[in-house]
Scaffold this motif. Structure first.
Motif: not given
Ligand code: RET
Length: 271
Positions: A19-20, A23-24, A52, A56, A59, A234
């Motif tokens: 998930t990180f 987002m990145f 995000v 991010g 997360y 996202c």
């Protein structure tokens, strides 16, 4: 906190890590795509990028908190609680910031008259913040009654948002060009589908007879929210970009037609 087998622990660990990364990557995409849309849609893209970025960061912290909350116990061949509690507040602080931004970016991409947009954003964002605040006491409660009570209260502003998006956004959509209207309708659908997923995940522990003490319940909630966050932040951010891009192209085509119409006789005269 219950014990987690090595696989169970890793599944949640990897879900947070993924998930990180999502987002990145979305953040980079949105920043690089700014020049593809006209200036009036850039605030919507900025808000998407902020969402995000904030998520991010959180997360990453959630991931660290998960790591700190358990230690590998060789004798048990399992991960057991380390004594440091897993911090659920990161998620709710994250939502408190990102959920109002998500509704604001949808209104922003429509480019409504400023006064109408401002008032609609204020009501939607206010209801979104209230929904998150009311959900939190239930999320951290360890009995079903408290969870159900706060969950029900949180559903009131949630239903208000659904109602407002249906009625008021519906009116605003009528004035959009056909292609953009389809995209906005799909984005709103994505919003309903993904946001509707959160209360379902929230209810999972209500069906756990051992008062939320099962590893499976904790895994389902954490992975459920992570999946919903990827879709709602996202996926949704990319839809917002697609709307902005489509409207930009439609407007450019319109401008070209106008100036093209004027340029043609001039060129003919020049020949
Ligand atoms: C990026 C994060 C998003 C889009 C979060 C959305 C969260 C919700 C729509 C949460 C809704 C809830 C209810 C409607 C009732 C139960 C408590 C909540 C907070 C899970």
């Amino acid at each position: 906190m219950p014990e987690f087998s090595l696989d169970e622990y890793s599944l949640v660990y990897n879900a947070f890590s993924f998930t990180f990364a999502a987002m990145f990557a979305t953040f980079i995409f949105l920043v690089l795509s700014r020049t593809q849309v006209s200036a009036k849609y850039r605030p919507a893209l900025t808000m998407s990028a902020l969402v995000v970025a904030i998520a991010g960061y959180h997360y990453f912290r959630i991931f660290e908190s998960w790591e700190a909350a358990f230690v590998l116990n060789d004798a048990a061949d399992a991960y057991i609680a380390s004594g440091t509690p897993f911090n659920d507040a990161y998620r709710y602080i994250d939502w408190l910031l990102t959920v109002p931004l998500l509704v604001a970016e949808l209104v922003a991409v429509l480019s409504l008259p400023p006064r109408k947009a401002g008032w609609l954003t204020a009501r939607l964002a206010g209801a979104a913040a209230l929904m998150v605040l009311l959900g939190y006491p239930g999320e951290i409660a360890d009995d079903a009654g408290t969870r159900a009570l706060w969950g029900t209260l949180s559903t009131i502003p949630f239903l208000y948002i659904v109602y407002a998006l249906f009625t008021e956004l519906g009116e605003a959509m009528e004035r959009l060009p056909e292609q953009a209207r389809v995209l906005v309708r799909n984005t709103r659908l994505l919003l309903f589908a993904t946001w509707g997923f959160y209360p379902i995940v929230y209810m999972i522990p209500l069906f756990d007879e051992n008062a939320f003490a099962q590893a499976g319940t904790i895994m389902a909630v954490q992975i459920g929210y992570a999946v919903a966050d990827i879709a709602a932040k996202c996926g949704y951010g990319i839809m917002i970009y697609a709307i902005a891009r489509t409207k930009t192209l439609a407007e450019q085509a319109e401008d070209a037609e106008v100036s093209g119409g004027a340029a043609a006789p001039a060129m003919a005269a020049g020949d």
